[in-house]
Design a protein around this motif. Structure first.
Motif, PDB file in Angstrom:
ATOM      1  N   SER A   2      37.362  39.756  47.607  1.00 35.09           N
ATOM      2  CA  SER A   2      36.928  39.058  46.399  1.00 35.09           C
ATOM      3  C   SER A   2      36.871  40.031  45.231  1.00 35.09           C
ATOM      4  O   SER A   2      36.602  41.207  45.418  1.00 35.09           O
ATOM      5  CB  SER A   2      35.536  38.474  46.596  1.00 35.09           C
ATOM      6  OG  SER A   2      35.538  37.602  47.693  1.00 35.09           O
ATOM      7  N   THR A   3      37.130  39.514  44.051  1.00 39.35           N
ATOM      8  CA  THR A   3      37.074  40.361  42.876  1.00 39.35           C
ATOM      9  C   THR A   3      36.131  39.768  41.849  1.00 39.35           C
ATOM     10  O   THR A   3      36.294  38.624  41.428  1.00 39.35           O
ATOM     11  CB  THR A   3      38.458  40.502  42.229  1.00 39.35           C
ATOM     12  OG1 THR A   3      39.373  40.935  43.213  1.00 39.35           O
ATOM     13  CG2 THR A   3      38.426  41.502  41.082  1.00 39.35           C
ATOM     14  N   ILE A  46      29.601  37.213  38.269  1.00 35.09           N
ATOM     15  CA  ILE A  46      29.204  36.509  39.497  1.00 35.09           C
ATOM     16  C   ILE A  46      30.237  35.473  39.937  1.00 35.09           C
ATOM     17  O   ILE A  46      30.012  34.737  40.887  1.00 35.09           O
ATOM     18  CB  ILE A  46      27.831  35.827  39.323  1.00 35.09           C
ATOM     19  CG1 ILE A  46      27.861  34.827  38.158  1.00 35.09           C
ATOM     20  CG2 ILE A  46      26.742  36.868  39.096  1.00 35.09           C
ATOM     21  CD1 ILE A  46      26.599  33.978  38.058  1.00 35.09           C
ATOM     22  N   THR A  47      31.377  35.433  39.217  1.00 33.74           N
ATOM     23  CA  THR A  47      32.409  34.434  39.519  1.00 33.74           C
ATOM     24  C   THR A  47      33.637  35.128  40.092  1.00 33.74           C
ATOM     25  O   THR A  47      34.148  36.075  39.482  1.00 33.74           O
ATOM     26  CB  THR A  47      32.806  33.690  38.227  1.00 33.74           C
ATOM     27  OG1 THR A  47      31.629  33.233  37.573  1.00 33.74           O
ATOM     28  CG2 THR A  47      33.722  32.518  38.532  1.00 33.74           C
ATOM     29  N   ILE A  48      34.108  34.676  41.231  1.00 33.64           N
ATOM     30  CA  ILE A  48      35.310  35.268  41.830  1.00 33.64           C
ATOM     31  C   ILE A  48      36.517  34.938  40.949  1.00 33.64           C
ATOM     32  O   ILE A  48      36.755  33.766  40.637  1.00 33.64           O
ATOM     33  CB  ILE A  48      35.542  34.734  43.247  1.00 33.64           C
ATOM     34  CG1 ILE A  48      34.403  35.152  44.167  1.00 33.64           C
ATOM     35  CG2 ILE A  48      36.882  35.234  43.799  1.00 33.64           C
ATOM     36  CD1 ILE A  48      34.494  34.526  45.558  1.00 33.64           C
ATOM     37  N   ILE A  49      37.253  35.972  40.566  1.00 34.53           N
ATOM     38  CA  ILE A  49      38.468  35.763  39.781  1.00 34.53           C
ATOM     39  C   ILE A  49      39.583  35.332  40.737  1.00 34.53           C
ATOM     40  O   ILE A  49      39.821  35.983  41.754  1.00 34.53           O
ATOM     41  CB  ILE A  49      38.885  37.059  39.049  1.00 34.53           C
ATOM     42  CG1 ILE A  49      37.724  37.599  38.204  1.00 34.53           C
ATOM     43  CG2 ILE A  49      40.126  36.818  38.208  1.00 34.53           C
ATOM     44  CD1 ILE A  49      37.243  36.691  37.101  1.00 34.53           C
ATOM     45  N   SER A  50      40.254  34.230  40.401  1.00 39.74           N
ATOM     46  CA  SER A  50      41.236  33.661  41.320  1.00 39.74           C
ATOM     47  C   SER A  50      42.426  34.598  41.534  1.00 39.74           C
ATOM     48  O   SER A  50      42.733  35.446  40.685  1.00 39.74           O
ATOM     49  CB  SER A  50      41.723  32.307  40.813  1.00 39.74           C
ATOM     50  OG  SER A  50      42.719  32.490  39.847  1.00 39.74           O
ATOM     51  N   GLN A  67      37.894  52.041  29.412  1.00 33.61           N
ATOM     52  CA  GLN A  67      37.595  51.766  30.829  1.00 33.61           C
ATOM     53  C   GLN A  67      36.242  51.088  31.018  1.00 33.61           C
ATOM     54  O   GLN A  67      35.471  51.438  31.908  1.00 33.61           O
ATOM     55  CB  GLN A  67      37.629  53.056  31.651  1.00 33.61           C
ATOM     56  CG  GLN A  67      39.027  53.504  31.992  1.00 33.61           C
ATOM     57  CD  GLN A  67      39.417  54.767  31.261  1.00 33.61           C
ATOM     58  OE1 GLN A  67      38.630  55.680  31.143  1.00 33.61           O
ATOM     59  NE2 GLN A  67      40.621  54.815  30.741  1.00 33.61           N
ATOM     60  N   CYS A  68      35.956  50.147  30.153  1.00 32.75           N
ATOM     61  CA  CYS A  68      34.648  49.485  30.245  1.00 32.75           C
ATOM     62  C   CYS A  68      34.717  48.139  30.965  1.00 32.75           C
ATOM     63  O   CYS A  68      33.722  47.411  31.018  1.00 32.75           O
ATOM     64  CB  CYS A  68      34.024  49.338  28.868  1.00 32.75           C
ATOM     65  SG  CYS A  68      34.960  48.327  27.744  1.00 32.75           S
ATOM     66  N   ILE A  69      35.899  47.810  31.528  1.00 37.50           N
ATOM     67  CA  ILE A  69      36.008  46.611  32.354  1.00 37.50           C
ATOM     68  C   ILE A  69      35.715  47.031  33.790  1.00 37.50           C
ATOM     69  O   ILE A  69      36.438  47.837  34.374  1.00 37.50           O
ATOM     70  CB  ILE A  69      37.406  45.980  32.238  1.00 37.50           C
ATOM     71  CG1 ILE A  69      37.672  45.572  30.788  1.00 37.50           C
ATOM     72  CG2 ILE A  69      37.508  44.777  33.170  1.00 37.50           C
ATOM     73  CD1 ILE A  69      39.096  45.081  30.537  1.00 37.50           C
ATOM     74  N   LEU A  70      34.640  46.504  34.334  1.00 42.00           N
ATOM     75  CA  LEU A  70      34.155  46.937  35.640  1.00 42.00           C
ATOM     76  C   LEU A  70      34.517  45.922  36.720  1.00 42.00           C
ATOM     77  O   LEU A  70      34.342  44.719  36.530  1.00 42.00           O
ATOM     78  CB  LEU A  70      32.631  47.089  35.585  1.00 42.00           C
ATOM     79  CG  LEU A  70      32.098  47.940  34.425  1.00 42.00           C
ATOM     80  CD1 LEU A  70      30.578  47.933  34.426  1.00 42.00           C
ATOM     81  CD2 LEU A  70      32.643  49.357  34.493  1.00 42.00           C
ATOM     82  N   LEU A  71      35.023  46.418  37.831  1.00 43.78           N
ATOM     83  CA  LEU A  71      35.403  45.561  38.959  1.00 43.78           C
ATOM     84  C   LEU A  71      34.469  45.822  40.134  1.00 43.78           C
ATOM     85  O   LEU A  71      33.989  46.940  40.316  1.00 43.78           O
ATOM     86  CB  LEU A  71      36.810  45.930  39.440  1.00 43.78           C
ATOM     87  CG  LEU A  71      38.031  45.297  38.829  1.00 43.78           C
ATOM     88  CD1 LEU A  71      39.233  45.694  39.664  1.00 43.78           C
ATOM     89  CD2 LEU A  71      37.905  43.801  38.719  1.00 43.78           C
ATOM     90  N   ALA A  72      34.262  44.788  40.935  1.00 44.07           N
ATOM     91  CA  ALA A  72      33.468  44.968  42.146  1.00 44.07           C
ATOM     92  C   ALA A  72      33.909  43.970  43.205  1.00 44.07           C
ATOM     93  O   ALA A  72      34.505  42.932  42.891  1.00 44.07           O
ATOM     94  CB  ALA A  72      31.995  44.792  41.831  1.00 44.07           C
ATOM     95  N   GLU A  73      33.621  44.309  44.446  1.00 47.78           N
ATOM     96  CA  GLU A  73      33.936  43.397  45.548  1.00 47.78           C
ATOM     97  C   GLU A  73      32.766  42.469  45.852  1.00 47.78           C
ATOM     98  O   GLU A  73      32.891  41.549  46.649  1.00 47.78           O
ATOM     99  CB  GLU A  73      34.306  44.200  46.797  1.00 47.78           C
ATOM    100  CG  GLU A  73      35.621  44.942  46.635  1.00 47.78           C
ATOM    101  CD  GLU A  73      35.947  45.791  47.853  1.00 47.78           C
ATOM    102  OE1 GLU A  73      35.432  45.500  48.934  1.00 47.78           O
ATOM    103  OE2 GLU A  73      36.721  46.753  47.697  1.00 47.78           O
ATOM    104  N   VAL A  74      31.631  42.757  45.250  1.00 48.29           N
ATOM    105  CA  VAL A  74      30.455  41.895  45.413  1.00 48.29           C
ATOM    106  C   VAL A  74      29.957  41.518  44.015  1.00 48.29           C
ATOM    107  O   VAL A  74      30.233  42.222  43.044  1.00 48.29           O
ATOM    108  CB  VAL A  74      29.331  42.622  46.193  1.00 48.29           C
ATOM    109  CG1 VAL A  74      29.763  42.868  47.624  1.00 48.29           C
ATOM    110  CG2 VAL A  74      28.957  43.919  45.514  1.00 48.29           C
TER     111      VAL A  74
END
Ligand code: SF4
Length: 77
Positions: A2-3, A46-50, A67-74
């Motif tokens: 999930s992203t 909090i929303t999974i990107i499709s 680089q201020c766009i942050l990604l996470a798996e949770v």
């Protein structure tokens, strides 16, 4: 996998690049600072990107000069 994504608005310099590359995910607020608007996320991350949008999400991340766009798996919250 999930992203989840969120913009660190304090580091955003309002260049507009992410919104140009991925308008379904990012919009600019009244001050020109980016935020995640995908499915009403309100930059909470909090929303999974499709899967369909993963390519433009990556392009937006690569286009961000601070680089201020942050990604996470949770979820961020
Ligand atoms: S690309 Fe980065 S610095 Fe530019 S508006 Fe988007 S989040 Fe802000």
């Amino acid at each position: 996998m999930s992203t989840y994504v969120s913009v660190n608005k304090e580091a955003c310099i309002a260049c507009g690049s992410c919104n140009s590359v991925a308008p379904d995910i990012f919009d600019l607020d009244d001050d020109g600072i980016a935020e995640v608007i995908y499915e009403g996320d309100k930059n909470q991350g909090i929303t999974i990107i499709s899967q369909d949008l993963q390519e433009e999400l990556q392009e937006a991340i690569e286009s961000c000069p601070t680089q201020c766009i942050l990604l996470a798996e949770v979820p961020f919250a």
